[in-house]
Design an enzyme around this catalytic site. Sequence first.
Site, PDB file in Angstrom:
ATOM      1  N   GLY A 156       0.756  -1.245   0.000  1.00 26.43           N
ATOM      2  CA  GLY A 156       0.000   0.000   0.000  1.00 26.43           C
ATOM      3  C   GLY A 156       0.784   1.290   0.000  1.00 26.43           C
ATOM      4  O   GLY A 156       0.205   2.359  -0.213  1.00 26.43           O
ATOM      5  N   TYR A 162      -9.418   5.837 -12.355  1.00 28.70           N
ATOM      6  CA  TYR A 162      -9.337   6.488 -11.032  1.00 28.70           C
ATOM      7  C   TYR A 162      -9.061   7.985 -11.135  1.00 28.70           C
ATOM      8  O   TYR A 162      -8.639   8.596 -10.161  1.00 28.70           O
ATOM      9  CB  TYR A 162      -8.201   5.883 -10.179  1.00 28.70           C
ATOM     10  CG  TYR A 162      -8.017   4.399 -10.267  1.00 28.70           C
ATOM     11  CD1 TYR A 162      -8.953   3.535  -9.709  1.00 28.70           C
ATOM     12  CD2 TYR A 162      -6.902   3.855 -10.891  1.00 28.70           C
ATOM     13  CE1 TYR A 162      -8.761   2.160  -9.773  1.00 28.70           C
ATOM     14  CE2 TYR A 162      -6.712   2.485 -10.956  1.00 28.70           C
ATOM     15  CZ  TYR A 162      -7.647   1.645 -10.396  1.00 28.70           C
ATOM     16  OH  TYR A 162      -7.454   0.298 -10.460  1.00 28.70           O
ATOM     17  N   CYS A 192     -12.197   4.864 -28.904  1.00 25.74           N
ATOM     18  CA  CYS A 192     -13.477   5.544 -29.102  1.00 25.74           C
ATOM     19  C   CYS A 192     -14.258   5.662 -27.807  1.00 25.74           C
ATOM     20  O   CYS A 192     -15.301   5.028 -27.630  1.00 25.74           O
ATOM     21  CB  CYS A 192     -14.284   4.793 -30.149  1.00 25.74           C
ATOM     22  SG  CYS A 192     -13.338   4.637 -31.660  1.00 25.74           S
ATOM     23  N   GLU A 193     -13.736   6.405 -26.881  1.00 27.90           N
ATOM     24  CA  GLU A 193     -14.372   6.657 -25.585  1.00 27.90           C
ATOM     25  C   GLU A 193     -13.916   8.044 -25.149  1.00 27.90           C
ATOM     26  O   GLU A 193     -12.707   8.336 -25.208  1.00 27.90           O
ATOM     27  CB  GLU A 193     -13.843   5.691 -24.503  1.00 27.90           C
ATOM     28  CG  GLU A 193     -14.085   4.241 -24.736  1.00 27.90           C
ATOM     29  CD  GLU A 193     -15.347   3.729 -24.051  1.00 27.90           C
ATOM     30  OE1 GLU A 193     -15.997   4.494 -23.305  1.00 27.90           O
ATOM     31  OE2 GLU A 193     -15.666   2.564 -24.295  1.00 27.90           O
TER      32      GLU A 193
END
Length: 427
Positions: free
Chosen positions: A248, A328, A354-355
């Site tokens: 983490g 994110y 294509c986004e």
Amino acid sequence: MSNEHNLPGGPHFAFRDGELHVERLPLRGLALSYGTPLFVYSAASMLEALAAYQRGFAGRNARICYAMKANSSLAILQLFARAGCGFDIVSGGELKRVLAAGGDPSKVIFSGVGKTRAEMRLALEAGIGCFNVESEQELNVLDEVARSAGVVADISIRVNPDVDPKTHPYISTGLRGNKFGIAHQQALTAYRHAAGLTGLRIRGIDCHIGSQITQETPYLDAMDRILDLVGAIEDAGIALEHIDFGGGLGIDYNGDTPPRADALWAQLLHRLDARGYGDRLLMIEPGRSLVGNAGVCVTEVLYLKTGEQKNFCVVDAAMNDLPRPAMYQAFHGIVPLSRSDATPSPWDVVGPICESGDWIGRDRQLAVRSGDLLAVLSAGAYCMSMASNYNTRGRAAEVLVDGDQHWLIRERESAGDLFAGEHLVTA
Ligand code: LLP
């Protein structure tokens, strides 16, 4: 303008004679040889990140299990295996990668909320070190699988300490509302239950509270809560040989200043010693902090589109190669490979997919022309390992650099590779 002192990745990613180098090699030469998009990693940067943990644990009984989900390319695993690391895996596929890379199965720990029976059998056959069990049902299934294989499975229980890691909600894992681990209050009952199952041998306890953590406090809080539990579990007559604190630790993406691994562990070890647990086998599962700043993705500028509201810099890398911004809203630094004196202007750096979500950086001050090469920084973790083939785009090639040597460690995928396992209907 960036200089060698403010590029994440430290001294191994620096401009010399106006050209961005990784260790002693100019990135431009690698991009020209292998094409773009191209991931390039610095071996020295990874080994230095590992050394910070090793320094932190000097003189202790400790094991570093690289959380290979961060970057599971075989040559990267080989590098960490050779440096003595174990591995934290979350699937049978990851175990097969460890074995293919020459990793030691006895140093493997198997995390994850959804291990299948087949994965459990595979891991038992390989002789992995420990299963990090995440639910009571999983305890029962693993017990059954181990007994029918005539073996005993070494386990620890992943406890959810309910601590806020103060990071992006999608990468928090140790909060009460997360799917991971067994709730703190139920842990003792789960340990008692496990102690009664003859197919299991209890080895330790583990937790993992989240990712890209940049503060010390959540770790210290989680440690206190876990040690309280260790006391209660041992009072119930169940011995715990190891304590696993998960991974983490964050890295520098955009001027972030996470604690250094050795400094963080000096604090944590102080706390462990004070509470009388400093002699236990300590395990950790770092992923991002070992590889994140050690890699960049080189991409070519295809087109520049100036508009009324926005200017778009269309590059040949996309969200299938670098999914973190789309998933994110993550920040990755972007710098041209060659320095110039041209005046920068603001660009949204976007890919060909294509986004509308296919962006890599927004409002970046860049002096760019089509054909220029850019480096997307801090791209060593959770980029290639999360890459997809959306829009039938082959995954990028990867190169590992060590000093003035380099190796192509993954070939660029061809379209043929992508549909090799598909079949037309023959009727
Ligand atoms: N151990 C366990 C049980 C984990 O679930 C994870 C990461 C790690 C260790 C390693 O954590 P690290 O040291 O890398 O922070 N794709 C996201 C990150 C997901 C992390 C998932 N678990 C991202 O790109 O930010």
